[in-house]
Write an enzyme that holds these catalytic residues in place. Structure first.
Site, short mmCIF file in Angstrom:
data_model
loop_
_atom_site.label_atom_id
_atom_site.label_comp_id
_atom_site.label_asym_id
_atom_site.label_seq_id
_atom_site.Cartn_x
_atom_site.Cartn_y
_atom_site.Cartn_z
CE LYS A 1 -3.75 -2.53 0.59
NZ LYS A 1 -4.84 -2.65 -0.40
CG HIS B 1 -7.46 -10.07 -6.13
ND1 HIS B 1 -8.67 -9.46 -6.34
CD2 HIS B 1 -7.06 -9.68 -4.90
CE1 HIS B 1 -8.98 -8.71 -5.30
NE2 HIS B 1 -8.02 -8.83 -4.41
#
Length: 453
Positions: free
Chosen positions: A175, A294
């Site tokens: 992140k 994902h």
């Protein structure tokens, strides 16, 4: 007109609209071991009997159309049609029922999830006689399972490649997900891997944007992997997202990852599509790459309780199409019933043989025979204090993935990774000693904090 083409009035084909139930509702049918079985949650329009909508689902997802056509006489509809063989009410829902449909295996192309879904969840979901329709589960017969390669490697081969046993694997999504330069991104990867994580991960949004092109990211992440491996003596990896606008570009990125010698790549299998995913899975098996999956976009399909598909169907489809990991969500803080449902599809990902268990959302017994298993990835808002519950619930064959739960540590990325690793090893040790993680989890973590560097 020649005798071969002459049509005599009143003989042979009879045009007109037939009620679906005359052909497709067959409660006396005994399912075959080779049938694909589907459980649909059906919400019909008001006043429509259940059997008339169950048969419509069977018809519209197999050989049926709105009217009788003369070419019906050129094939055997009894051989190829779907059959609604059982209908049951949904407890607590007056206007819903479960329709069970059996499909002959010859309706589907071998080894193609794309073709299977095109039939079973195609136009029927827009059928105006239905208010809503949801595919709750599929039974994939052994004969069809054997036409799929499945995961590139599977759980045991992955552990052997990584030389890591007896505990869950640890991961972290870097992140902020967007905006970092490739060099700063690689630095964050290094700090997390050096701190004790097994994997770091590209966010699903990260492909090849102007602020960070894919080739630069791959290079800096590979440098971080090799540096952290040299310093820790452990095999490390970063999920390099190979998802791209075309299959050709996706494979090009996977080829570059292989040339760098990294162990794993990543794909967004729903936005990328099942054909692309299966192609990448085959490449990964042939070239020794693990494949992380994902599920971006899954909530568009599975969030509504009465329309779309349950995630257990998407999980089964992924095991067939191919992937070594897939995000499964977490059950921490959820209601007990949701925990059982989640662990039901986690077992469908990992185990070879899963018995029917409606309390866990498993409508059919599923035999995967020799198809390798998939590691479920627990992610979404978890942190170090969840570690006892995650270790107990998911067991060793899982990936516990912390994003903010690593990078949000007040001392930085590396201390966040250390905290995750220390907490995990403390929980595994306590479990192996027979301690109750549910009751003593907080104490176990506090003890680990006391003695942790």
């Amino acid at each position: 007109m020649s005798p071969q083409t002459e049509t005599k009035a009143g003989v042979g084909f009879k045009a007109g609209v037939k009620e679906y139930k005359l052909t497709y509702y067959t409660p006396e049918y005994e399912t075959k071991d080779t049938d694909i079985l589907a459980a649909f949650r059906v919400t019909p329009q008001p006043g429509v009997p259940p059997e008339e909508r169950g048969d419509a689902v069977a018809a519209e997802s197999s050989t049926g159309t709105w009217t009788t056509v003369w070419t019906d006489g050129l094939t055997s509809l009894d051989r190829y049609k779907g059959r609604c063989y059982h209908i049951e009410p949904v407890p607590g829902e007056e206007d819903q029922f479960i329709a069970y449909v059996a499909y002959p295996l010859d309706l589907f192309e071998e080894g193609s999830v794309t073709n299977m879904f095109t039939s079973i969840v195609g136009n029927v979901f827009g059928f105006k006689a239905l208010r809503a329709l949801r595919l709750e589960d599929l039974r994939i017969p052994v004969a069809y399972v054997k036409t799929f390669q499945g995961p590139p490697h599977g759980i045991q081969v992955e552990r052997d490649k990584l030389n890591k046993y007896g505990r869950p694997l640890l991961g972290c999504t870097i992140k902020p997900k967007l905006g970092l330069s490739a060099k700063n991104y690689g630095r964050a990867v290094y700090e997390c891997l050096r701190g004790g994580l097994d994997f770091t991960k590209d966010d699903e949004n990260v492909n090849s944007q102007p602020f960070m092109r894919w080739r630069d990211r791959f290079l800096f992440c590979a440098e971080a992997i090799y540096k952290s491996q040299a310093e820790t003596g452990e095999i490390k990896g970063h999920y390099l997202n190979a998802t791209a606008g075309t299959c050709e570009e996706m494979i090009k990125r996977a080829v570059f990852a292989r040339e760098l010698g990294v162990p794993i790549v990543m794909h967004d299998y729903l936005t990328g599509g099942f054909t692309a995913n299966t192609s990448l899975s085959h490449y990964c098996r042939d070239n020794g790459l693990l494949l992380h999956i994902h599920r971006a976009m899954h909530a568009v399909i599975d969030r509504q309780k009465n329309h779309g598909m349950h995630f257990r169907v998407l999980a089964k489809a992924l095991r067939m199409s191919g992937g070594d990991h897939i995000h499964s969500g977490t059950v921490v803080g959820k209601l007990e019933g949701e925990r059982d449902i989640t662990l039901g599809f986690v077992d469908l990902l990992r185990d070879d043989y899963i018995e029917q268990d409606r309390s866990r959302g498993i409508y059919f017994t599923q035999d995967w025979v020799s198809l390798p298993g998939v590691l479920p990835v627990a992610s979404r808002g978890i942190h170090v204090w969840h570690m006892p519950a995650l270790t107990e619930i998911f067991g060793d064959d899982s990936v516990l993935q912390f994003g903010g739960g690593t990078l949000g540590h007040p001392w930085g990325n590396a201390p966040g990774a250390v905290a995750n690793r220390v907490a995990l090893e403390a929980c595994v040790k306590a479990r192996n000693e027979g301690r109750d993680l549910a009751a003593e989890g907080g104490e176990i973590i506090r003890e680990a904090c006391k003695w942790s560097p």
